[in-house]
Write an enzyme that holds these catalytic residues in place. Structure first.
Site, PDB file in Angstrom:
ATOM      1  N   SER A 238      -8.711  -9.335   0.901  1.00 10.58           N
ATOM      2  CA  SER A 238      -8.924  -8.232  -0.044  1.00 10.58           C
ATOM      3  C   SER A 238      -7.962  -8.318  -1.226  1.00 10.58           C
ATOM      4  O   SER A 238      -8.322  -7.992  -2.363  1.00 10.58           O
ATOM      5  CB  SER A 238      -8.756  -6.896   0.677  1.00 10.58           C
ATOM      6  OG  SER A 238      -9.692  -6.782   1.731  1.00 10.58           O
ATOM      7  N   ASN A 239      -6.727  -8.790  -0.987  1.00  9.75           N
ATOM      8  CA  ASN A 239      -5.765  -8.925  -2.077  1.00  9.75           C
ATOM      9  C   ASN A 239      -6.121 -10.046  -3.035  1.00  9.75           C
ATOM     10  O   ASN A 239      -5.609 -10.100  -4.142  1.00  9.75           O
ATOM     11  CB  ASN A 239      -4.363  -9.158  -1.513  1.00  9.75           C
ATOM     12  CG  ASN A 239      -3.754  -7.899  -0.955  1.00  9.75           C
ATOM     13  OD1 ASN A 239      -3.178  -7.107  -1.682  1.00  9.75           O
ATOM     14  ND2 ASN A 239      -3.902  -7.682   0.345  1.00  9.75           N
TER      15      ASN A 239
ATOM     16  N   LYS B 264      -8.385  -9.733  12.336  1.00 14.66           N
ATOM     17  CA  LYS B 264      -7.319  -9.121  11.536  1.00 14.66           C
ATOM     18  C   LYS B 264      -7.589  -7.630  11.517  1.00 14.66           C
ATOM     19  O   LYS B 264      -8.633  -7.183  11.030  1.00 14.66           O
ATOM     20  CB  LYS B 264      -7.318  -9.679  10.113  1.00 14.66           C
ATOM     21  CG  LYS B 264      -6.301  -9.037   9.162  1.00 14.66           C
ATOM     22  CD  LYS B 264      -6.454  -9.628   7.756  1.00 14.66           C
ATOM     23  CE  LYS B 264      -5.337  -9.212   6.814  1.00 14.66           C
ATOM     24  NZ  LYS B 264      -5.392  -7.812   6.381  1.00 14.66           N
TER      25      LYS B 264
ATOM     26  N   ILE C 105      -1.086 -10.675   9.291  1.00  9.96           N
ATOM     27  CA  ILE C 105      -1.624 -11.151   8.015  1.00  9.96           C
ATOM     28  C   ILE C 105      -1.484  -9.961   7.081  1.00  9.96           C
ATOM     29  O   ILE C 105      -2.279  -9.023   7.127  1.00  9.96           O
ATOM     30  CB  ILE C 105      -3.094 -11.584   8.147  1.00  9.96           C
ATOM     31  CG1 ILE C 105      -3.276 -12.615   9.270  1.00  9.96           C
ATOM     32  CG2 ILE C 105      -3.606 -12.144   6.818  1.00  9.96           C
ATOM     33  CD1 ILE C 105      -4.734 -12.964   9.567  1.00  9.96           C
TER      34      ILE C 105
END
Length: 310
Positions: free
Chosen positions: A48-49, A172, A215
């Site tokens: 997402s980053n 995750k 993560i």
């Protein structure tokens, strides 16, 4: 037999753009190298980053291949690359998994589609992930992040069902649910299905509950401190580990309050000498010169000083 990525700490890397919103390859390479030198176990490209949903297929492949080549050319062949391949259709997700392998990733991380959340019953979610895993040429992992999937929060029953698939090797958990994490770790050995905390503020707590590591976005700024926390845990130095976890937990909160992805890029640009805080709309860039006016910024400054002392 498909195997999970190794235990450790991973970074969902931010992706740098120039003022025209094109890939800033020099800044991307600088970031990858600083993270590798900081000791990360692996890099998640297009988490997402990494603004995955804002990229074309060609850009996604380029970001993965550039990351792999940068690592290999500088002696970091052991650093793992996981690629985010979430898309809104099963068909496109399968294609992105094939692209990821061709570009040099060893694993993929798959978000649940969210355009039609009411259609995403447990049955549909399970079918989607199984069909993707069947088609993927490399092992897949389940990415549970309700914030970016219209509130969908996969429970431990759904994830456990998916974990039985031979090509689904981990998850995750950006939901931050330690109870869910422990239900999964107590059922599956991390050598078969690796459960990673998805946030820094649950890193140590996840390790105590049997996780394979984390993560987490804050690793973009503080890779060495995350490595130190992981080392303290492995050594059994739980008192010092908890002190550091507390500091990093405040840092995790601060990143969300200085502007999220744009804020991370601004902090990196200001403190590490590369990249600019450009993002693709509708995200909003954070001006570097305005960081000092944010009351949460000093928390990150203090942690960066600790990072640089190591």
């Amino acid at each position: 037999m498909s195997v999970p990525p190794p235990p450790g700490f991973y970074v969902p890397a931010v992706l740098f753009f120039d003022e025209k919103e094109e890939l800033d390859e020099l800044a991307i390479q600088s970031h990858v190298l600083r993270l590798a030198k900081g000791g990360v176990t692996g890099i998640l490209v297009q988490g997402s980053n990494g603004e995955a949903q804002h990229l074309s297929h060609e850009e996604r492949k380029r970001a993965i291949s550039l990351t792999r080549k940068t690592l290999d050319d500088n002696g970091y062949k052991n650093v793992v690359i996981i690629a985010g391949t979430g898309a809104q259709s099963t068909r496109e997700t399968k294609k992105l998994c094939i692209d990821a392998k061709e570009a040099g990733a060893s694993h993929v991380l798959v978000l649940t589609p969210s355009t039609w959340p009411r259609q995403m019953t447990a049955e549909n979610i399970i079918r989607f992930h199984r069909e993707v895993a069947d088609a993927s040429p490399i092992p897949t992992m389940i990415y549970n992040f309700p914030t970016v999937t219209a509130g969908q929060d996969l429970d431990s029953d759904i994830i456990s069902s998916l974990a039985e698939h031979p090509n689904i090797v981990g998850t995750k958990l950006s939901c931050g649910n330690i109870g869910k994490l422990q239900r999964l770790t107590s059922r599956f050995p991390s050598s078969e299905f690796a459960v990673f905390a998805g946030r820094t503020d649950t890193f140590l707590h996840g390790l105590n509950a049997g996780s394979a590591g984390a993560i987490a976005a804050l690793v973009n700024i503080l890779p060495k401190l995350h490595g130190q926390l992981y080392k303290l845990f492995q050594e059994g130095n739980f008192k010092e580990a908890m002190i550091l976890q507390s500091k990093l937990g405040h840092g995790d909160w601060a990143t969300s309050k200085v502007g999220g992805i744009g804020g991370i890029k601004a902090v990196v640009s200001k403190h590490f000498g590369y990249g600019e805080p450009h993002v693709r709309g509708p995200l909003k860039a954070v001006e570097v010169q305005k960081l000092s006016g944010n009351k949460y910024y000093q928390t990150l400054v203090d942690l960066i000083q600790l990072e640089e002392s190591m």
